[in-house]
Design an enzyme around this catalytic site. Structure first.
Site, PDB file in Angstrom:
ATOM      1  N   GLY A   5       0.781  -1.235   0.000  1.00 31.82           N
ATOM      2  CA  GLY A   5       0.000   0.000   0.000  1.00 31.82           C
ATOM      3  C   GLY A   5       0.809   1.280   0.000  1.00 31.82           C
ATOM      4  O   GLY A   5       0.315   2.326   0.434  1.00 31.82           O
ATOM      5  N   ASN A  35       1.511   3.010  -2.599  1.00 32.16           N
ATOM      6  CA  ASN A  35       0.788   3.949  -3.482  1.00 32.16           C
ATOM      7  C   ASN A  35      -0.439   4.525  -2.775  1.00 32.16           C
ATOM      8  O   ASN A  35      -0.742   5.711  -2.928  1.00 32.16           O
ATOM      9  CB  ASN A  35       0.395   3.263  -4.791  1.00 32.16           C
ATOM     10  CG  ASN A  35       1.542   3.261  -5.785  1.00 32.16           C
ATOM     11  OD1 ASN A  35       1.926   4.312  -6.298  1.00 32.16           O
ATOM     12  ND2 ASN A  35       2.128   2.098  -6.028  1.00 32.16           N
ATOM     13  N   ARG A  90     -15.105 -14.967  -9.288  1.00 29.37           N
ATOM     14  CA  ARG A  90     -14.566 -13.606  -9.412  1.00 29.37           C
ATOM     15  C   ARG A  90     -15.716 -12.585  -9.384  1.00 29.37           C
ATOM     16  O   ARG A  90     -15.627 -11.533  -8.753  1.00 29.37           O
ATOM     17  CB  ARG A  90     -13.797 -13.507 -10.733  1.00 29.37           C
ATOM     18  CG  ARG A  90     -13.081 -12.201 -10.954  1.00 29.37           C
ATOM     19  CD  ARG A  90     -12.371 -12.208 -12.290  1.00 29.37           C
ATOM     20  NE  ARG A  90     -11.308 -13.201 -12.338  1.00 29.37           N
ATOM     21  CZ  ARG A  90     -10.055 -12.987 -11.930  1.00 29.37           C
ATOM     22  NH1 ARG A  90      -9.710 -11.812 -11.462  1.00 29.37           N
ATOM     23  NH2 ARG A  90      -9.151 -13.941 -11.995  1.00 29.37           N
ATOM     24  N   MET A 136      -3.917  -6.913  -7.372  1.00 27.34           N
ATOM     25  CA  MET A 136      -3.303  -7.911  -8.245  1.00 27.34           C
ATOM     26  C   MET A 136      -4.309  -8.810  -8.952  1.00 27.34           C
ATOM     27  O   MET A 136      -4.003  -9.969  -9.228  1.00 27.34           O
ATOM     28  CB  MET A 136      -2.314  -8.763  -7.436  1.00 27.34           C
ATOM     29  CG  MET A 136      -1.168  -7.955  -6.853  1.00 27.34           C
ATOM     30  SD  MET A 136      -0.352  -6.927  -8.117  1.00 27.34           S
ATOM     31  CE  MET A 136       1.269  -6.758  -7.417  1.00 27.34           C
ATOM     32  N   ARG A 137      -5.500  -8.288  -9.240  1.00 24.38           N
ATOM     33  CA  ARG A 137      -6.493  -9.126  -9.909  1.00 24.38           C
ATOM     34  C   ARG A 137      -7.188  -8.353 -11.022  1.00 24.38           C
ATOM     35  O   ARG A 137      -7.237  -7.127 -10.983  1.00 24.38           O
ATOM     36  CB  ARG A 137      -7.556  -9.578  -8.894  1.00 24.38           C
ATOM     37  CG  ARG A 137      -7.060 -10.643  -7.948  1.00 24.38           C
ATOM     38  CD  ARG A 137      -8.028 -10.839  -6.802  1.00 24.38           C
ATOM     39  NE  ARG A 137      -9.350 -11.284  -7.213  1.00 24.38           N
ATOM     40  CZ  ARG A 137      -9.658 -12.524  -7.566  1.00 24.38           C
ATOM     41  NH1 ARG A 137      -8.726 -13.462  -7.577  1.00 24.38           N
ATOM     42  NH2 ARG A 137     -10.889 -12.851  -7.908  1.00 24.38           N
ATOM     43  N   LEU A 141     -10.489  -7.133 -13.018  1.00 24.87           N
ATOM     44  CA  LEU A 141     -11.871  -6.808 -12.655  1.00 24.87           C
ATOM     45  C   LEU A 141     -12.812  -7.364 -13.715  1.00 24.87           C
ATOM     46  O   LEU A 141     -12.483  -7.396 -14.904  1.00 24.87           O
ATOM     47  CB  LEU A 141     -12.035  -5.299 -12.554  1.00 24.87           C
ATOM     48  CG  LEU A 141     -11.262  -4.662 -11.393  1.00 24.87           C
ATOM     49  CD1 LEU A 141     -11.214  -3.151 -11.554  1.00 24.87           C
ATOM     50  CD2 LEU A 141     -11.885  -5.049 -10.054  1.00 24.87           C
ATOM     51  N   HIS A 161       0.707   0.919 -13.104  1.00 22.83           N
ATOM     52  CA  HIS A 161       1.458  -0.278 -13.461  1.00 22.83           C
ATOM     53  C   HIS A 161       2.949   0.054 -13.489  1.00 22.83           C
ATOM     54  O   HIS A 161       3.343   1.073 -14.063  1.00 22.83           O
ATOM     55  CB  HIS A 161       1.007  -0.804 -14.829  1.00 22.83           C
ATOM     56  CG  HIS A 161       1.760  -2.030 -15.226  1.00 22.83           C
ATOM     57  ND1 HIS A 161       1.535  -3.253 -14.626  1.00 22.83           N
ATOM     58  CD2 HIS A 161       2.771  -2.216 -16.114  1.00 22.83           C
ATOM     59  CE1 HIS A 161       2.383  -4.141 -15.136  1.00 22.83           C
ATOM     60  NE2 HIS A 161       3.136  -3.541 -16.045  1.00 22.83           N
ATOM     61  N   ASP A 190      -3.922  -4.474 -17.764  1.00 25.37           N
ATOM     62  CA  ASP A 190      -2.946  -3.391 -17.959  1.00 25.37           C
ATOM     63  C   ASP A 190      -3.031  -2.819 -19.369  1.00 25.37           C
ATOM     64  O   ASP A 190      -2.028  -2.684 -20.072  1.00 25.37           O
ATOM     65  CB  ASP A 190      -1.519  -3.928 -17.692  1.00 25.37           C
ATOM     66  CG  ASP A 190      -1.368  -4.431 -16.267  1.00 25.37           C
ATOM     67  OD1 ASP A 190      -1.997  -3.862 -15.363  1.00 25.37           O
ATOM     68  OD2 ASP A 190      -0.622  -5.401 -16.060  1.00 25.37           O
ATOM     69  N   GLU A 242       6.155   6.263  -9.144  1.00 25.87           N
ATOM     70  CA  GLU A 242       4.742   5.896  -8.991  1.00 25.87           C
ATOM     71  C   GLU A 242       4.077   6.816  -7.977  1.00 25.87           C
ATOM     72  O   GLU A 242       2.949   7.280  -8.166  1.00 25.87           O
ATOM     73  CB  GLU A 242       4.609   4.450  -8.515  1.00 25.87           C
ATOM     74  CG  GLU A 242       5.062   3.410  -9.519  1.00 25.87           C
ATOM     75  CD  GLU A 242       4.757   1.995  -9.048  1.00 25.87           C
ATOM     76  OE1 GLU A 242       3.663   1.757  -8.504  1.00 25.87           O
ATOM     77  OE2 GLU A 242       5.627   1.112  -9.211  1.00 25.87           O
TER      78      GLU A 242
HETATM   79  C1  GRF Z   1       3.477  -1.190  -7.309  1.00 21.47           C
HETATM   80  O1  GRF Z   1       4.674  -1.295  -8.043  1.00 21.47           O
HETATM   81  C2  GRF Z   1       2.302  -1.134  -8.229  1.00 21.47           C
HETATM   82  O2  GRF Z   1       2.538  -0.416  -9.391  1.00 21.47           O
HETATM   83  C3  GRF Z   1       2.137  -2.583  -8.553  1.00 21.47           C
HETATM   84  O3  GRF Z   1       2.357  -3.251  -7.349  1.00 21.47           O
HETATM   85  C4  GRF Z   1       3.202  -2.474  -6.529  1.00 21.47           C
HETATM   86  C5  GRF Z   1       2.409  -2.244  -5.291  1.00 21.47           C
HETATM   87  O4  GRF Z   1       3.001  -1.385  -4.449  1.00 21.47           O
HETATM   88  N1  GRF Z   1       0.870  -2.832  -9.182  1.00 21.47           N
HETATM   89  P1  GRF Z   1       2.234  -0.802  -3.202  1.00 21.47           P
HETATM   90  O5  GRF Z   1       1.320  -1.888  -2.651  1.00 21.47           O
HETATM   91  O6  GRF Z   1       1.470   0.403  -3.659  1.00 21.47           O
HETATM   92  O7  GRF Z   1       3.326  -0.472  -2.233  1.00 21.47           O
END
Ligand code: GRF
Length: 227
Positions: A13, A15, A66, A91-92, A94, A111, A147, A176
């Site tokens: 988390g 981001n 799903r 990581m999935r 939608l 991404h 993506d 990011e």
């Molecule tokens: C990041 O590199 C994001 O782009 C990718 O997974 C990573 C997750 O990082 N999809 P975080 O959970 O935001 O630290």
């Protein structure tokens, strides 16, 4: 306008943290209505707790399909009053049913590669192993393919010969944390216009005339004050 955001995480988390921080600093006009996860152990949930944000987490494996999991998410998002979804290390894929509940410019993802190169869950490692000289990150609208949706902003970082995905990924992650809140702020201000696959950012520096560079890195459209 202020974005009513649901942020969806699967992991650490960081981001999510960058979105929380920019919102708390007042440079991102967003209220985080909900943090959602398919992983009750996700580190991102702890970050949400620390900031007193509403959260909901359930293991996707506990759902029959799903679609059932996505419907659970959709119900939580509606209850929370969120209108925009930011995937932040979710990581999935939608389902179309989930996506059709939102406009084509209301679900956003980040991404860790320069799409369309290196989609999938190992973007950083795949780029490092391939031996590219530049990689980076992409914020894009989400469509039904992985993506794949229209690109809002990309940032490029140099890759060092022989480095692994973790090393390259750390450099990418810093960017990011800057381009994602910036993209969301453009969205909040109504500055993104979708035309097919093309995203126009109104008022953004023209890359042909402005220097679209932040520090050592190339970002297009250029970052603005505070990001
Ligand atoms: C990041 O590199 C994001 O782009 C990718 O997974 C990573 C997750 O990082 N999809 P975080 O959970 O935001 O630290």
């Amino acid at each position: 306008m202020t974005l009513d955001l649901a942020v969806v995480v699967s992991g650490g988390g960081s981001n999510l943290q960058s979105i929380i921080d920019r919102a708390e600093q007042g440079v991102l006009d967003a209220r985080i209505r909900l943090v959602l996860s398919n992983n009750p152990e996700a580190g991102g949930l702890e970050r949400a707790r620390r900031h007193g944000l509403p959260l909901a987490a359930k293991a996707h494996q506990d759902f029959p399909s799903r679609l059932a999991f996505d419907q659970w998410m959709l119900e939580r998002i509606r209850e929370a009053g969120a209108a925009t979804v930011a995937l932040a290390g979710y990581m999935r894929l939608l389902t179309p049913e989930f996506l059709s509940a939102f406009g084509p410019d209301q679900v956003v993802n980040i991404h860790p590669a320069l799409l369309p190169s290196f989609p999938g869950v190992h973007g950083q490692g795949d780029a490092a192993a391939y031996g590219v000289k530049l990689s980076g990150c992409t914020v894009h609208f989400v469509d039904e393919k992985m993506d794949h949706g229209p690109v809002i902003v990309q940032a490029a970082v140099p890759a060092v010969p022989g480095e692994d995905g973790a090393s390259l990924g750390a450099r990418i992650l810093e960017l990011e944390h800057r381009i994602y809140p910036q993209a969301l702020q453009w969205l909040a201000r109504g500055r993104l216009r979708l035309e097919g696959r093309h995203v126009h950012v109104s008022g953004a520096g023209d890359p042909a005339t402005a220097a679209p560079v932040t520090g050592a890195y190339l970002v297009n459209p250029p970052l603005e004050m505070g990001f």
